[in-house]
Design a protein around this motif. Structure first.
Motif, PDB file in Angstrom:
ATOM      1  N   ARG A 290      54.188  46.217  25.458  1.00  0.00           N
ATOM      2  CA  ARG A 290      53.090  47.294  26.032  1.00  0.00           C
ATOM      3  C   ARG A 290      51.703  46.629  26.084  1.00  0.00           C
ATOM      4  O   ARG A 290      51.386  46.214  25.072  1.00  0.00           O
ATOM      5  CB  ARG A 290      53.093  48.563  25.622  1.00  0.00           C
ATOM      6  N   ILE A 291      51.297  46.667  27.181  1.00  0.00           N
ATOM      7  CA  ILE A 291      50.099  45.993  27.518  1.00  0.00           C
ATOM      8  C   ILE A 291      48.967  47.021  27.788  1.00  0.00           C
ATOM      9  O   ILE A 291      49.191  47.829  28.597  1.00  0.00           O
ATOM     10  CB  ILE A 291      50.064  45.152  28.579  1.00  0.00           C
ATOM     11  N   THR A 292      47.808  46.804  26.980  1.00  0.00           N
ATOM     12  CA  THR A 292      46.915  47.878  27.192  1.00  0.00           C
ATOM     13  C   THR A 292      45.214  47.113  27.411  1.00  0.00           C
ATOM     14  O   THR A 292      45.333  46.040  27.083  1.00  0.00           O
ATOM     15  CB  THR A 292      46.540  48.744  25.965  1.00  0.00           C
ATOM     16  N   LEU A 293      44.325  48.028  27.445  1.00  0.00           N
ATOM     17  CA  LEU A 293      43.348  47.207  27.695  1.00  0.00           C
ATOM     18  C   LEU A 293      42.350  47.539  26.451  1.00  0.00           C
ATOM     19  O   LEU A 293      42.348  48.840  26.005  1.00  0.00           O
ATOM     20  CB  LEU A 293      42.311  47.741  29.000  1.00  0.00           C
ATOM     21  N   THR A 294      41.493  46.640  25.686  1.00  0.00           N
ATOM     22  CA  THR A 294      40.836  46.948  24.565  1.00  0.00           C
ATOM     23  C   THR A 294      39.301  47.604  24.789  1.00  0.00           C
ATOM     24  O   THR A 294      38.819  48.059  23.999  1.00  0.00           O
ATOM     25  CB  THR A 294      40.675  45.436  23.755  1.00  0.00           C
ATOM     26  N   ASP A 295      39.090  47.434  25.854  1.00  0.00           N
ATOM     27  CA  ASP A 295      37.418  47.963  26.272  1.00  0.00           C
ATOM     28  C   ASP A 295      37.582  49.219  26.993  1.00  0.00           C
ATOM     29  O   ASP A 295      36.465  49.697  27.440  1.00  0.00           O
ATOM     30  CB  ASP A 295      36.799  46.997  27.030  1.00  0.00           C
ATOM     31  N   ARG A 296      38.604  49.860  27.432  1.00  0.00           N
ATOM     32  CA  ARG A 296      38.610  51.140  27.978  1.00  0.00           C
ATOM     33  C   ARG A 296      40.099  51.889  28.069  1.00  0.00           C
ATOM     34  O   ARG A 296      40.984  51.213  27.676  1.00  0.00           O
ATOM     35  CB  ARG A 296      38.377  50.916  29.479  1.00  0.00           C
ATOM     36  N   PRO A 297      40.049  53.175  27.615  1.00  0.00           N
ATOM     37  CA  PRO A 297      41.137  54.156  27.382  1.00  0.00           C
ATOM     38  C   PRO A 297      42.218  54.149  28.542  1.00  0.00           C
ATOM     39  O   PRO A 297      43.095  54.288  28.585  1.00  0.00           O
ATOM     40  CB  PRO A 297      40.679  55.193  26.841  1.00  0.00           C
ATOM     41  N   LEU A 298      41.375  54.106  29.705  1.00  0.00           N
ATOM     42  CA  LEU A 298      42.394  54.321  31.004  1.00  0.00           C
ATOM     43  C   LEU A 298      41.925  53.181  31.753  1.00  0.00           C
ATOM     44  O   LEU A 298      40.905  52.508  31.868  1.00  0.00           O
ATOM     45  CB  LEU A 298      41.985  55.694  31.783  1.00  0.00           C
ATOM     46  N   PHE A 299      42.913  52.908  32.777  1.00  0.00           N
ATOM     47  CA  PHE A 299      42.459  51.779  34.016  1.00  0.00           C
ATOM     48  C   PHE A 299      43.252  52.423  35.008  1.00  0.00           C
ATOM     49  O   PHE A 299      44.226  53.287  35.208  1.00  0.00           O
ATOM     50  CB  PHE A 299      42.716  50.598  33.556  1.00  0.00           C
ATOM     51  N   SER A 300      42.989  51.427  36.301  1.00  0.00           N
ATOM     52  CA  SER A 300      43.636  52.050  37.590  1.00  0.00           C
ATOM     53  C   SER A 300      44.405  50.679  38.046  1.00  0.00           C
ATOM     54  O   SER A 300      44.015  49.585  38.032  1.00  0.00           O
ATOM     55  CB  SER A 300      42.806  52.622  38.577  1.00  0.00           C
TER      56      SER A 300
ATOM     57  N   SER B 198      49.408  36.186  37.243  1.00  0.00           N
ATOM     58  CA  SER B 198      49.026  36.522  35.887  1.00  0.00           C
ATOM     59  C   SER B 198      47.836  35.725  35.514  1.00  0.00           C
ATOM     60  O   SER B 198      47.703  34.383  36.149  1.00  0.00           O
ATOM     61  CB  SER B 198      50.284  36.275  35.144  1.00  0.00           C
ATOM     62  N   ASN B 199      47.039  36.303  34.796  1.00  0.00           N
ATOM     63  CA  ASN B 199      45.745  35.569  34.080  1.00  0.00           C
ATOM     64  C   ASN B 199      46.416  34.988  32.867  1.00  0.00           C
ATOM     65  O   ASN B 199      47.548  34.752  32.623  1.00  0.00           O
ATOM     66  CB  ASN B 199      44.803  36.741  33.921  1.00  0.00           C
ATOM     67  N   SER B 200      45.593  34.134  32.202  1.00  0.00           N
ATOM     68  CA  SER B 200      45.886  33.553  31.014  1.00  0.00           C
ATOM     69  C   SER B 200      46.521  34.024  29.932  1.00  0.00           C
ATOM     70  O   SER B 200      47.296  33.636  29.194  1.00  0.00           O
ATOM     71  CB  SER B 200      44.643  32.610  30.740  1.00  0.00           C
ATOM     72  N   PHE B 201      45.845  35.594  29.845  1.00  0.00           N
ATOM     73  CA  PHE B 201      46.694  36.276  28.871  1.00  0.00           C
ATOM     74  C   PHE B 201      48.110  36.629  29.189  1.00  0.00           C
ATOM     75  O   PHE B 201      49.128  36.445  28.217  1.00  0.00           O
ATOM     76  CB  PHE B 201      46.093  37.542  28.457  1.00  0.00           C
ATOM     77  N   MET B 202      48.515  36.868  30.332  1.00  0.00           N
ATOM     78  CA  MET B 202      49.684  37.448  30.772  1.00  0.00           C
ATOM     79  C   MET B 202      50.745  36.319  31.221  1.00  0.00           C
ATOM     80  O   MET B 202      51.854  36.697  30.998  1.00  0.00           O
ATOM     81  CB  MET B 202      49.522  38.389  31.900  1.00  0.00           C
ATOM     82  N   SER B 203      50.234  35.242  31.509  1.00  0.00           N
ATOM     83  CA  SER B 203      50.995  34.080  31.916  1.00  0.00           C
ATOM     84  C   SER B 203      52.039  33.750  30.972  1.00  0.00           C
ATOM     85  O   SER B 203      53.258  33.496  31.310  1.00  0.00           O
ATOM     86  CB  SER B 203      50.407  32.871  32.472  1.00  0.00           C
ATOM     87  N   PRO B 204      51.914  33.804  29.573  1.00  0.00           N
ATOM     88  CA  PRO B 204      53.162  33.374  28.775  1.00  0.00           C
ATOM     89  C   PRO B 204      54.115  34.658  28.669  1.00  0.00           C
ATOM     90  O   PRO B 204      55.333  34.503  28.294  1.00  0.00           O
ATOM     91  CB  PRO B 204      52.397  33.282  27.367  1.00  0.00           C
TER      92      PRO B 204
ATOM     93  N   ASN C  44      40.071  37.490  33.344  1.00  0.00           N
ATOM     94  CA  ASN C  44      40.495  36.402  32.485  1.00  0.00           C
ATOM     95  C   ASN C  44      41.431  36.952  31.399  1.00  0.00           C
ATOM     96  O   ASN C  44      41.986  36.114  30.295  1.00  0.00           O
ATOM     97  CB  ASN C  44      39.243  35.825  31.930  1.00  0.00           C
ATOM     98  N   GLY C  45      41.704  38.248  31.123  1.00  0.00           N
ATOM     99  CA  GLY C  45      42.613  38.812  30.212  1.00  0.00           C
ATOM    100  C   GLY C  45      41.934  38.947  28.844  1.00  0.00           C
ATOM    101  O   GLY C  45      42.684  39.226  27.707  1.00  0.00           O
ATOM    102  N   GLY C  46      40.667  38.604  28.545  1.00  0.00           N
ATOM    103  CA  GLY C  46      39.934  38.712  27.187  1.00  0.00           C
ATOM    104  C   GLY C  46      39.977  40.099  26.746  1.00  0.00           C
ATOM    105  O   GLY C  46      39.662  40.409  25.568  1.00  0.00           O
ATOM    106  N   ASN C  47      40.190  41.162  27.673  1.00  0.00           N
ATOM    107  CA  ASN C  47      40.245  42.561  27.343  1.00  0.00           C
ATOM    108  C   ASN C  47      41.577  43.068  27.262  1.00  0.00           C
ATOM    109  O   ASN C  47      41.961  44.449  27.228  1.00  0.00           O
ATOM    110  CB  ASN C  47      39.208  43.377  28.096  1.00  0.00           C
ATOM    111  N   MET C  48      42.515  42.145  27.001  1.00  0.00           N
ATOM    112  CA  MET C  48      43.931  42.824  27.128  1.00  0.00           C
ATOM    113  C   MET C  48      44.814  42.509  25.587  1.00  0.00           C
ATOM    114  O   MET C  48      44.260  41.637  24.933  1.00  0.00           O
ATOM    115  CB  MET C  48      44.914  41.969  27.926  1.00  0.00           C
ATOM    116  N   ARG C  49      45.684  43.360  25.344  1.00  0.00           N
ATOM    117  CA  ARG C  49      46.186  43.573  23.940  1.00  0.00           C
ATOM    118  C   ARG C  49      48.057  43.868  24.436  1.00  0.00           C
ATOM    119  O   ARG C  49      48.107  44.489  25.233  1.00  0.00           O
ATOM    120  CB  ARG C  49      45.770  44.505  23.173  1.00  0.00           C
TER     121      ARG C  49
END
Length: 216
Positions: free
Chosen positions: A109-119, A145-151, A187-192
């Motif tokens: 499951r992929i979420t964002l670290t800087d906001r609780p919701l996104f679109s 995909s960005n650098s975070f998602m590409s793997p 850049n995926g820096g805010n993804m988890r």
């Protein structure tokens, strides 16, 4: 690609976060933990200068659930929708399956670290069925995909920056040259990403346990 996502937040937060002013009976919306193609999904459009929420069926005819950002301005069907039928799909996470040892795939499951919701950026259409009833459906736009998602996967949903949502929903904007630059992966820096139970593969399972971290 995007084939499964979550919207587990309470309706009040969703309404306030996306500045929704027009909605009917939305207070009855229950959190969703495993949303899949063919199901009705919450969508937001601009209507007379206000944001309106409603439900669209996820997937055009012939089970088309995603549209590639790179071809929106080229394919005739998507080109016309890009100009006049844009919406956003609220989410707080999405699932992707990562290949592991012995071709065993682990759902993440992929979420964002800087906001609780996104679109997700999305397109919608309406057609009249043989019985005369109107059918409203949507597709979610994907990008490389960005650098975070590409793997994890070569494609990912086009997640709009918060400041770009108003532009995407503005019906007065029809120029693809202004709209397509919004569909960037970042850049995926805010993804988890974290592992979840393989049971999320069953789209009929929609419970809070879907989003709980799994022990590998």
């Amino acid at each position: 690609m995007c084939g499964r996502f979550t919207l587990s937040a309470e309706w009040g937060l969703v309404r306030d976060w996306f500045f929704i002013e027009l909605a009917e009976q939305m207070e009855k919306i229950a959190p969703r933990y495993n949303i899949g193609p063919g199901q009705n999904v919450l969508a937001v459009i601009a209507h007379d200068g206000k944001r309106r929420a409603g439900f669209l069926n996820w997937g055009f005819q012939r089970s088309l659930i995603n549209a590639r950002a790179e071809t929106l301005a080229v394919k005739p069907t998507f080109r016309s929708l890009l100009a006049r039928k844009r919406c956003i799909i609220p989410a707080d996470g999405f699932y992707e399956w990562q290949a592991g040892e012995n071709n065993k795939k682990q759902p993440l499951r992929i979420t964002l670290t800087d906001r609780p919701l996104f679109s997700f950026a999305a397109l919608y259409e309406t057609y009249v069925q043989p019985d005369g009833a109107k059918h409203h459906s949507c597709v979610i736009i994907t990008t490389a995909s960005n650098s975070f998602m590409s793997p994890i996967h070569e494609r990912m949903p086009a997640i709009l920056r918060r400041e770009d949502e108003t532009v995407w929903l503005d019906r007065s904007i029809t120029d693809a040259d202004r709209l397509l630059p919004l569909l960037v992966p970042g850049n995926g820096g805010n993804m988890r990403a974290y592992p979840v139970s393989t049971a999320v593969g069953n789209v009929r399972w929609d419970a809070p346990e879907c989003i709980e971290p799994a022990t590998l």
